[in-house]
Design an enzyme around this catalytic site. Structure first.
Site, PDB file in Angstrom:
ATOM      1  N   ASP A 136       2.260  -6.607   1.502  1.00 55.82           N
ATOM      2  CA  ASP A 136       2.152  -7.962   2.309  1.00 55.82           C
ATOM      3  C   ASP A 136       2.163  -7.490   3.892  1.00 55.82           C
ATOM      4  O   ASP A 136       3.195  -7.133   4.461  1.00 55.82           O
ATOM      5  CB  ASP A 136       3.230  -8.928   2.084  1.00 55.82           C
ATOM      6  N   LEU A 143     -17.483   9.666 -15.932  1.00 58.85           N
ATOM      7  CA  LEU A 143     -16.676   8.472 -15.627  1.00 58.85           C
ATOM      8  C   LEU A 143     -15.127   8.763 -14.725  1.00 58.85           C
ATOM      9  O   LEU A 143     -14.851  10.094 -14.918  1.00 58.85           O
ATOM     10  CB  LEU A 143     -16.041   8.274 -17.107  1.00 58.85           C
ATOM     11  N   HIS A 182     -15.473  12.123  -0.254  1.00 56.47           N
ATOM     12  CA  HIS A 182     -14.929  12.567  -1.625  1.00 56.47           C
ATOM     13  C   HIS A 182     -14.565  13.759  -1.494  1.00 56.47           C
ATOM     14  O   HIS A 182     -13.613  14.488  -2.343  1.00 56.47           O
ATOM     15  CB  HIS A 182     -15.763  12.390  -2.891  1.00 56.47           C
TER      16      HIS A 182
END
Length: 450
Positions: free
Chosen positions: A396, A383, A169
């Protein structure tokens, strides 16, 4: 409102092969990189683990060797994202992070198999602790250096697969992580380069370089919520600490959200109403001590606040925390409209340049003091909203779009709440609570009981 419970209906046994170190497919710089002030925030220094679940492809779209496909895609992606192949280290003297990038370094890549089918596991929608078999393990060198990225691909008996990332992070926020993952799947699908070229530019978000363009006087700096003070006066719960924490994902439907919005006059976003509702419901379910402090924190993006705006390819942390502190008794007894208004005001303040500069300065102070807060054992709610990250965009590479996305939140970080996208509309809400509290929480979060 439905629940994605997390108790395993079927055993999952994952067999991992030897770890392969994947290096960039072309030459990359030999350099040490410094990070932004926001990246250096010690509260962000964790490996965020996420599992992407893909159902078996149709017979016409058979992929011969998906593990090799992604190993090559990772190697090609690291040409653009070579910092993710480096080694992170936090200095003992100045407590700042340094990223050492060398052609000799690479990313740990794990191939794994599972003998069961994804359908027998309900595509991992009802699991908890077993999921850790699907993510790469943390491996730190004796020197304290560690890999900011590791990947694991697990092939199931049905032909489906999971792709799991453990990503620092400190190097990427949600947008950055999503941008990297999109590059990985694009290259696996046959593209020759990413649709978004990554940009480092971490110097832009330091307190020395962040400019207000003389728009604001020094004395007008906003008052931030004092996190240290909130820690010292944090509310307590009779249910915490607990050795029996559970993580669940609750499905909040569009109809649920409409019912909640009808309880508040005026304009209100889904984020604002649901944030207020979940925060108050957690407070009530945990029976927090009324005179103690409950803190709400929410990530607010600043990519467009910075002047000039951060480039599209910026993948570092580019958010500040909008905080609201309330006595738990006041929060529990307040009408939803009042809590929503406080969150609105915090969001608005966080989007001001002077607020951003003040938070950069506060983070620099935190680094110099080398202090840490263990959290509120339920009193706090932090949050993060993943709904706008493009995680459900379908690229895809032979498998179509993902059928499930699961962030793995460690049980020792129960304050974290994540709003996830939901293909059927509405929001998936990830929460971690003591097992004895979860049933009570579900009652409080039901719109009919507000």
């Amino acid at each position: 409102m439905g629940s994605q419970g997390m108790s395993s209906p079927s055993p999952l046994v994952v067999k991992k092969s030897q770890v392969v170190i994947v290096k960039p497919s072309k030459a990359t710089p030999d350099v040490s990189l410094s990070l932004s002030t926001l990246d250096n925030d010690p509260y962000l220094e964790t490996l965020a683990k996420t599992i992407y679940v893909y159902a078996p492809p149709s017979p016409n779209d058979h992929v011969h060797d998906p593990a090799s496909l992604f190993q090559q895609a990772l190697s090609d992606a690291l040409v653009y994202y070579y910092p993710l192949a480096g080694k992170l280290h936090r200095g003992s003297h100045d407590h700042r992070l340094e990223l050492r990038c060398s052609p000799a370094e690479g990313v740990p890549f794990v191939r794994a198999t599972a003998d069961c089918t994804l359908s027998s596991l309900n595509y991992l929608k009802d699991m908890d602790t077993d999921l850790y078999q699907l993510v790469p393990c943390d491996v730190a060198a004796a020197s304290g250096d560690y890999n900011p990225l590791a990947l694991q691909i697990t092939l199931f008996a049905c032909g489906g697969l999971t792709l799991a990332t453990a990503l620092s992070h400190s190097l990427c926020d949600g947008f950055g992580a999503s941008q990297f993952f999109k590059t990985l799947t694009e290259l696996a699908a046959g593209k020759t380069q990413p649709s978004i070229i990554p940009v480092w530019d971490r110097h832009r978000l330091t307190s020395n370089n962040f400019s207000l363009n003389d728009q604001v006087e020094e004395g007008q700096a906003p008052k931030l919520v004092d996190f240290g003070e909130a820690c010292s006066s944090a509310a307590t719960s009779p249910y915490t600490p607990s050795n029996d924490m559970v993580c669940e994902i609750l499905n909040v439907t569009s109809e649920d959200i409409t019912q909640l919005k009808e309880k508040v006059a005026g304009e209100v976003t889904t984020l604002e109403i649901l944030a207020a509702h979940v925060w108050r419901a957690r407070c009530r379910a945990l029976k927090l001590s009324p005179d103690g402090t409950s803190l709400f924190g929410m990530a607010v993006g600043i990519r467009r606040i910075v002047e000039p705006p951060l480039p599209e390819g910026y993948y570092g942390n580019a958010f500040v925390k909008a905080n609201v502190a309330m006595k738990a008794g006041e929060l529990s007894n307040s009408p939803l409209s009042h809590v929503v208004q406080l969150i609105k005001e915090a969001k608005k303040a966080a989007q001001e340049k002077r607020y951003v500069l003040e938070q950069l300065r506060e983070t620099e102070k935190t680094l110099k003091m080398n202090v840490a807060c263990e959290g509120g054992k339920g009193a706090f709610m932090l949050l993060t909203d993943w709904r706008q990250l493009g995680l459900l965009d379908e690229i895809d590479f032979g498998y179509g779009g993902s059928v499930n996305i699961i962030p793995l939140v460690p049980k020792y970080l129960p304050d974290i709440c994540i709003f996830l996208p939901r293909k059927q509309g509405g929001v998936r809400v990830l929460v971690t609570l003591p097992k004895s509290v979860m049933v009570n929480f579900k009652e409080h979060i039901n719109p009919l009981n507000t």
